[in-house]
Motif scaffolding. Structure first.
Motif: not given
Length: 293
Positions: A18, A41, A68-69, A72, A75-76
Motif C-alpha cells: 500500500l 484492491i 486513498y485509504w 481501501v 473495498t474491504n
C-alpha cells in the motif's frame, strides 16, 4: 483470543505494498480474507493517485492519503470508511478533525514518519478495530479520554445522561436560592455504577467543581482506565474508584461515604436475540487483547 481477519504475513505484504502504491511505485497485493473481490484492491485505472496542491511528483499530501485509504477501507467493507481515514490522518497530524486542518497542512507533502504512522493505524482499522481504539483516545463532552479494549467506548447518548444530572443539580440550586433563608448546600455526592472509561464520572466532576464521585466497576480493566483518565485530567483527588461488583455486600461498603445525591449508570445493554446482528467491531471488542493498542 481473537485472531485478526488476516494473518500477519498477508497484512505485512498489504501494508508495505500500500505504501509503495501510494508513492506510485507498484501495484497492491490482495489480502484474501479481508475482501471478497478478486484482483488488486486498487488498480491504476480504478483509482489513479493524483497529487494535490503544489506537491512535487512522487510526494503525497494529507488529502491524497485520506482519499486513498477511504477506497481501501471501502473495498474491504470497513464501515464509515471516509470518517475512519480522516480521523487517522488528522490524528497523526495533531488535529482533532480533518476539517480543522488548515490549507497549508492539507497541501504540505507528508513526511516518511507520518506515512508510516498512518499505515500502521490504518492496518488496525483494516482488522475491524474501532477507530476509537485505533487512535487510543476519544472526545466525550469537553474531555479527551484514553480508550482501550476491552472497556467499551461511550455511546453518544451517554452525554444526555450527564446533561440530565446537571439539569437536576441546577434545579436544586435554584430552589434553594428562592428560599427566604437559603441553607448551605453540601457538595453533591455522586455514585456511578459501571464507570467504564470514566466518561460520566469525570465529566460531572468537571461540570460540578464542588462535587465528589465514587466510581464502581466490576472489571479491573475499567477501574484502571478510569483511574488513568482521572490522573490525566488531574481529578484524582475528587474521585474514589472502587473495584467491586454490584451486590448487597458491596453496597454496604458504600454506606461509609454517606448519602448520595445522584446515582448514575449507563451499562451496556444488548438483547440476546440482537447479538448476531451487531457490527463486527462490537462483537470483537471483548475478545481483543488488552495490549492490542
Amino acid at each position: 483470543m481473537w485472531k485478526p481477519a488476516t494473518d500477519f504475513t498477508t497484512m505485512r505484504c498489504l501494508t508495505h505494498q500500500l505504501l509503495r502504491r501510494l508513492l506510485g511505485r507498484s501495484p497492491l497485493c490482495v489480502p484474501g480474507r479481508l475482501s471478497q473481490s478478486k484482483g488488486p484492491i486498487l488498480s491504476p485505472k480504478q483509482s489513479p493517485l493524483r497529487q494535490s496542491c503544489s506537491a512535487r511528483p512522487g510526494l503525497v499530501t494529507a488529502t491524497d492519503v485520506v482519499n486513498y485509504w477511504q477506497k481501501v477501507f471501502e473495498t474491504n467493507g470497513i464501515p464509515e470508511a471516509r470518517e475512519s481515514s480522516e480521523y487517522i490522518v488528522s490524528f497523526v497530524l495533531g488535529a482533532k478533525t480533518f476539517q480543522s486542518l488548515n490549507s497549508k497542512s492539507l497541501c504540505t507533502p507528508l513526511t516518511a514518519v507520518h506515512q508510516e504512522q498512518i499505515q500502521q493505524l490504518s492496518n488496525k482499522r483494516l482488522e475491524r478495530m474501532p477507530v476509537q481504539y485505533v487512535l487510543g483516545e476519544w472526545d466525550f463532552q469537553d474531555l479527551t479520554l484514553k480508550m482501550r479494549p476491552p472497556v467499551f467506548i461511550p455511546r453518544p447518548e451517554t452525554e444526555d445522561l450527564v446533561s440530565l444530572v446537571l439539569e437536576e443539580e441546577s434545579r436544586k440550586c435554584e430552589k434553594n436560592s428562592d428560599l427566604c433563608f437559603p441553607v448551605p448546600v453540601p457538595h453533591p455526592m455522586i455514585l456511578e455504577i459501571g464507570c467504564g472509561s470514566g466518561a460520566i464520572a469525570l465529566s460531572l466532576l468537571c461540570k460540578l467543581p464542588q462535587s465528589r464521585v465514587i466510581a464502581v466497576d466490576k472489571e479491573e480493566a475499567a477501574v484502571n482506565l478510569t483511574r488513568e483518565n482521572a490522573h490525566r485530567l488531574q481529578l484524582q483527588e475528587r474521585i474514589h474508584i472502587l473495584h467491586h461488583d454490584v451486590s448487597y455486600s458491596s453496597a454496604k461498603q458504600l454506606l461509609f461515604w454517606g448519602p448520595m445525591d445522584f446515582i448514575v449508570s449507563n451499562p451496556p445493554y444488548v438483547f440476546h436475540e440482537d447479538m448476531a446482528y451487531l457490527d463486527t467491531e462490537i462483537l470483537r471488542v471483548r475478545l481483543m487483547p488488552h495490549d492490542c493498542c
